[in-house]
Design a protein around this motif. Structure first.
Motif, PDB file in Angstrom:
ATOM      1  N   GLY A  35      45.410  39.532  38.215  1.00  0.00           N
ATOM      2  CA  GLY A  35      44.524  38.948  37.221  1.00  0.00           C
ATOM      3  C   GLY A  35      45.251  38.787  35.898  1.00  0.00           C
ATOM      4  O   GLY A  35      46.340  38.230  35.832  1.00  0.00           O
ATOM      5  N   LYS A  36      44.659  39.354  34.842  1.00  0.00           N
ATOM      6  CA  LYS A  36      45.232  39.262  33.493  1.00  0.00           C
ATOM      7  C   LYS A  36      46.515  40.090  33.354  1.00  0.00           C
ATOM      8  O   LYS A  36      47.347  39.822  32.502  1.00  0.00           O
ATOM      9  CB  LYS A  36      44.168  39.757  32.500  1.00  0.00           C
ATOM     10  N   GLU A  59      44.286  48.803  28.328  1.00  0.00           N
ATOM     11  CA  GLU A  59      43.211  47.932  27.866  1.00  0.00           C
ATOM     12  C   GLU A  59      41.861  48.627  27.742  1.00  0.00           C
ATOM     13  O   GLU A  59      41.036  48.233  26.941  1.00  0.00           O
ATOM     14  CB  GLU A  59      43.064  46.727  28.804  1.00  0.00           C
TER      15      GLU A  59
END
Length: 127
Positions: A35-36, A59
């Motif tokens: 993903g990110k 994060e």
């Protein structure tokens, strides 16, 4: 049962990958898009089938707070073993690594602590 992966929160995965591979000499084992972020693991060049170090994005607010607080208190996030701490200290100093504690004898071991530039203090130890 054995430890196969251990993670370390980092502020920037690319910066961490560069530091841990180019400065410390670890070998990239995995770099997979997730993903990110990415699943990035490194291993010791001397034990490429050994325990992997995961460069985990910090994060999550709890991860950021944890990393910030232990670093502010001078607590290393993890520890790496070295055969000759004075030789390793000199090698890392030549590569521009900033130490917060130079090699210091503590009983049966000698330790030193450096800043990984990614939000962590890292301790090296010679037994």
């Amino acid at each position: 049962m054995k430890i196969i992966v251990t993670s370390l929160f980092v502020q920037d995965q690319d910066k961490a990958l560069e530091f841990y591979s180019e400065k410390l000499g670890f070998v990239k084992k995995h770099d997979v898009p997730m993903g990110k972020f990415r699943w990035i693991t490194l291993v010791s060049p001397d034990d490429q089938d050994g325990t992997e170090l995961l460069l985990e994005p910090n994060e999550h607010p709890a991860a950021k707070e944890y990393q910030k607080k232990i670093s502010a208190e001078g607590i290393p996030a993890t520890m790496f073993g070295v055969a000759d701490i004075h030789k390793e200290y000199e090698r890392l100093m030549e590569k521009g690594v900033k130490f917060t504690m130079e090699p210091t004898k503590m009983g049966e071991v000698t330790i030193a602590v450096f800043d990984d530039t990614c939000g962590n203090l890292i301790q090296i130890i010679q037994k």
